[in-house]
Design a protein around this motif. Structure first.
Motif, short mmCIF file in Angstrom:
data_model
loop_
_atom_site.label_atom_id
_atom_site.label_comp_id
_atom_site.label_asym_id
_atom_site.label_seq_id
_atom_site.Cartn_x
_atom_site.Cartn_y
_atom_site.Cartn_z
N VAL A 71 -14.20 1.75 4.22
CA VAL A 71 -13.85 0.53 3.49
C VAL A 71 -13.14 0.92 2.19
N ARG A 130 -12.32 2.65 12.31
CA ARG A 130 -13.11 3.66 11.59
C ARG A 130 -14.61 3.39 11.78
N ARG A 142 -8.89 -7.29 -8.63
CA ARG A 142 -7.43 -7.36 -8.62
C ARG A 142 -6.93 -7.51 -10.05
N GLY A 172 -11.67 -8.06 -3.54
CA GLY A 172 -11.66 -8.06 -2.07
C GLY A 172 -11.67 -6.64 -1.56
N TYR A 173 -11.79 -6.53 -0.25
CA TYR A 173 -11.74 -5.20 0.36
C TYR A 173 -11.28 -5.28 1.80
N GLY A 174 -10.93 -4.14 2.33
CA GLY A 174 -10.54 -4.04 3.74
C GLY A 174 -11.42 -3.01 4.43
N LEU A 203 -4.49 5.77 12.62
CA LEU A 203 -3.68 5.13 13.64
C LEU A 203 -2.47 4.53 12.94
N PHE A 262 -3.63 -0.43 13.56
CA PHE A 262 -5.09 -0.55 13.59
C PHE A 262 -5.49 -1.95 13.17
N GLU A 312 0.83 -1.21 0.00
CA GLU A 312 0.00 0.00 0.00
C GLU A 312 0.86 1.26 0.00
N ARG A 329 -8.29 10.46 12.21
CA ARG A 329 -8.80 9.22 11.62
C ARG A 329 -7.71 8.22 11.28
N TYR A 366 -2.18 -2.86 -7.90
CA TYR A 366 -2.99 -4.07 -8.11
C TYR A 366 -4.43 -3.75 -8.54
N GLY A 417 -11.84 -0.74 7.88
CA GLY A 417 -11.10 -0.24 9.04
C GLY A 417 -11.96 -0.42 10.29
N GLN A 438 1.00 -4.17 5.98
CA GLN A 438 0.11 -3.03 5.65
C GLN A 438 -1.26 -3.53 5.23
O1 4AD Z 1 -7.99 1.56 1.71
P1 4AD Z 1 -6.94 0.69 2.31
O2 4AD Z 1 -5.57 1.22 2.34
O3 4AD Z 1 -7.02 -0.67 1.53
C1 4AD Z 1 -6.14 -1.72 1.62
O4 4AD Z 1 -5.21 -1.79 2.36
C2 4AD Z 1 -6.53 -2.90 0.77
N1 4AD Z 1 -5.32 -3.72 0.53
C3 4AD Z 1 -7.59 -3.67 1.48
C4 4AD Z 1 -8.09 -4.85 0.69
O5 4AD Z 1 -8.55 -4.64 -0.42
N2 4AD Z 1 -7.96 -6.03 1.23
O6 4AD Z 1 -7.36 0.32 3.80
C5 4AD Z 1 -8.60 -0.28 4.04
C6 4AD Z 1 -9.32 0.42 5.18
C7 4AD Z 1 -9.60 1.90 4.90
O7 4AD Z 1 -10.76 2.07 4.16
C8 4AD Z 1 -9.72 2.45 6.29
O8 4AD Z 1 -11.01 2.21 6.78
C9 4AD Z 1 -8.75 1.60 7.08
O9 4AD Z 1 -8.51 0.43 6.34
N3 4AD Z 1 -7.47 2.29 7.31
C10 4AD Z 1 -7.09 2.84 8.47
N4 4AD Z 1 -7.71 2.91 9.67
C11 4AD Z 1 -7.05 3.54 10.67
N5 4AD Z 1 -5.84 4.08 10.56
C12 4AD Z 1 -5.17 4.03 9.37
N6 4AD Z 1 -3.95 4.54 9.27
C13 4AD Z 1 -5.81 3.39 8.25
N7 4AD Z 1 -5.47 3.15 6.98
C14 4AD Z 1 -6.48 2.49 6.42
#
Ligand code: 4AD
Ligand code: MG
Length: 433
Positions: A358, A407, A363, A400-402, A218, A221, A165, A216, A332, A404, A184
């Motif tokens: 989110v 959050r 991919r 996929g997605y992540g 950390l 996290f 990331e 917002r 990606y 927080g 990450q």
């Molecule tokens: O949008 P991000 O960076 O996505 C990814 O890391 C993808 N690889 C995830 C995936 O597709 N599997 O991070 C996903 C979520 C963000 O939308 C946010 O909610 C949270 O993780 N997030 C944080 N929360 C707190 N502190 C931070 N520094 C954060 N960075 C991301």
């Protein structure tokens, strides 16, 4: 008082018998010539207890020594009492002091920084107690959501040899005579996992050396992630919406009392469980920002917090924004076939100023394109060889997605700062206690 059966305060309020045996800590105390009033707290609630000098001079004398956070065992008669701060009162017939606490460093009206310095003590507060219970529900709901939808839990390493990331937020750690990095994201390993398990999920600690001092971010996290073979953008965004709705429902089911303590608008949360969440494209978001709100955001720029805030406020429910400019997205995230300038990716933005909760995407299956993009970022594609092999042996579309976790907790609890969504926050400026 050794063989007594103790109940929590919450249980005692439900039981038939008015005689109660409680264990806990002195939350507040007030002393007069005739009475000692203490508000006792335990994990479940608080309750006023009264010790009368006339009734028992001996117990009264002991009670006079009690300080804030002293630990005690109490027996007595529980009665409804309108004047008591919690509506009930225990008339104490026996008191055992377990420990008299030293003067408690936290008093009323403390600066936020002092509360973070004393986080090991502050997590006893009613506010943190309520947030931590909601966190417990959120975490449980995420596991339940994926397990009940046929996803397998898949574990990835926390020590990882490369960035995924962006190199700027990598935490480098000494690894024997070498170095490695803290995770990450779970994603790249998940992309290997789906070829075995199909649909997988995880929730785990995630590390980013965020140099921004926002409310917002950390540096440590928890991210809840999913990855699924064969899944495409239109489907994965719906999974994210369903997951969010399920989490809100579970919090409403289990944590009304905690939401009330936090003075959260419960009606609004109920609305989030029923409402449709719109999906719009990045270009439509720009239209709204530029036409309706006269904001002048040029195509190609990432949305900033103020722009995300406006979009979510415009819809007043969580909103999914797709097709951000490929250029500004991770290596990606694949270009769409119809318009390669747009990537097959999405963010979900929460209303009430909470913004991105989110982030996810399809991919990329385009090896050459990914290699070029990594090189442009100054990365050595050789470090990603194992990842590229996933595109060589039975490659399939996948997404996929992540999410927080903090959050989402921050939003559901209505918190001003993400630091309060986790027991011991880690940021650029805070690494202890
Ligand atoms: O949008 P991000 O960076 O996505 C990814 O890391 C993808 N690889 C995830 C995936 O597709 N599997 O991070 C996903 C979520 C963000 O939308 C946010 O909610 C949270 O993780 N997030 C944080 N929360 C707190 N502190 C931070 N520094 C954060 N960075 C991301
Ligand atoms: Mg993101």
């Amino acid at each position: 008082m050794k063989d007594l059966k103790y109940t929590t305060i919450e249980e005692s309020l439900k039981q038939e018998d008015s005689n109660v045996n409680l264990r806990g800590w002195v939350y507040r105390e007030r002393k007069s010539n005739k009475f000692v009033f203490i508000v006792l707290r335990d994990e479940s609630d608080i309750i006023q207890c009264v010790i009368s000098k006339a009734k028992s001079p001996e117990i009264f004398e002991k009670a006079e020594k009690l300080t804030i956070e002293s630990s005690v065992k109490i027996s007595g008669d529980l009665k409804e009492d309108e004047r008591a701060p919690t509506g009930y009162e225990v008339s104490v017939s026996d008191l055992q002091i377990v420990q008299i606490a030293e003067p408690f460093p936290i008093t009323e009206h403390q600066s936020p920084e002092l509360l973070y310095d004393n986080r090991h003590l502050w997590i006893r507060s009613r506010k943190l107690n309520a947030i931590l219970k909601i966190r417990h529900t959120v975490v449980g709901a995420i596991h339940e959501f994926f397990r009940s939808h046929g996803y397998y839990k898949f574990d990835a390493p926390i020590f990882q040899p490369n960035q995924s990331e962006g190199g700027a937020t990598l935490f480098e750690v000494k690894y024997f005579d070498d170095i490695t990095y803290l995770s990450q994201t779970w994603q790249l390993y998940a992309e290997a996992g789906i070829f075995s398990l199909g649909k997988i999920y995880n929730m785990g600690p995630t590390f980013r050396a965020e140099k921004s001092k926002t409310s917002r971010h950390l540096s440590e996290f928890w991210m809840a992630e999913m990855e699924a073979a064969w899944m495409q953008l239109d489907e994965v965004t719906e999974v994210a919406k369903d997951e969010i709705r399920f989490i809100v429902k579970e919090v409403l089911k289990h944590n009304k009392k905690e939401l009330e303590i936090l003075e959260r608008d419960i009606k609004l949360l109920e609305h989030y469980t029923e409402a449709e969440y719109p999906t719009i494209k990045y270009s439509e978001a720009l239209d709204i920002l530029n036409t309706k709100y006269k904001m002048n955001v040029p195509w190609g720029k990432d949305l900033r917090t103020m722009e995300e805030t406006k979009i979510a406020e415009h819809f007043k429910v969580p909103v999914v924004v797709t097709h951000y400019p490929t250029e500004i997205m991770g290596f990606y995230k694949p270009p769409s076939e119809e318009n390669p300038k747009e990537a097959l990716c999405f963010d979900m933005l929460a209303p009430e100023r909470y913004c991105e909760i989110v982030g996810g995407s399809e991919r990329s299956l385009l090896l050459e394109n990914m290699i070029k993009r990594l090189e442009a970022d100054g990365e050595d594609p050789k470090n990603y060889e194992w990842y590229f092999e996933l595109r060589r042996y039975g490659s399939v579309p996948h997404s996929g997605y992540g999410l927080g976790v903090e959050r989402v907790i921050m939003w559901l609890c209505g918190l001003d700062n993400i630091k309060d969504a986790i027991p011991f926050p880690r940021t650029m400026l805070r690494k202890a206690p």
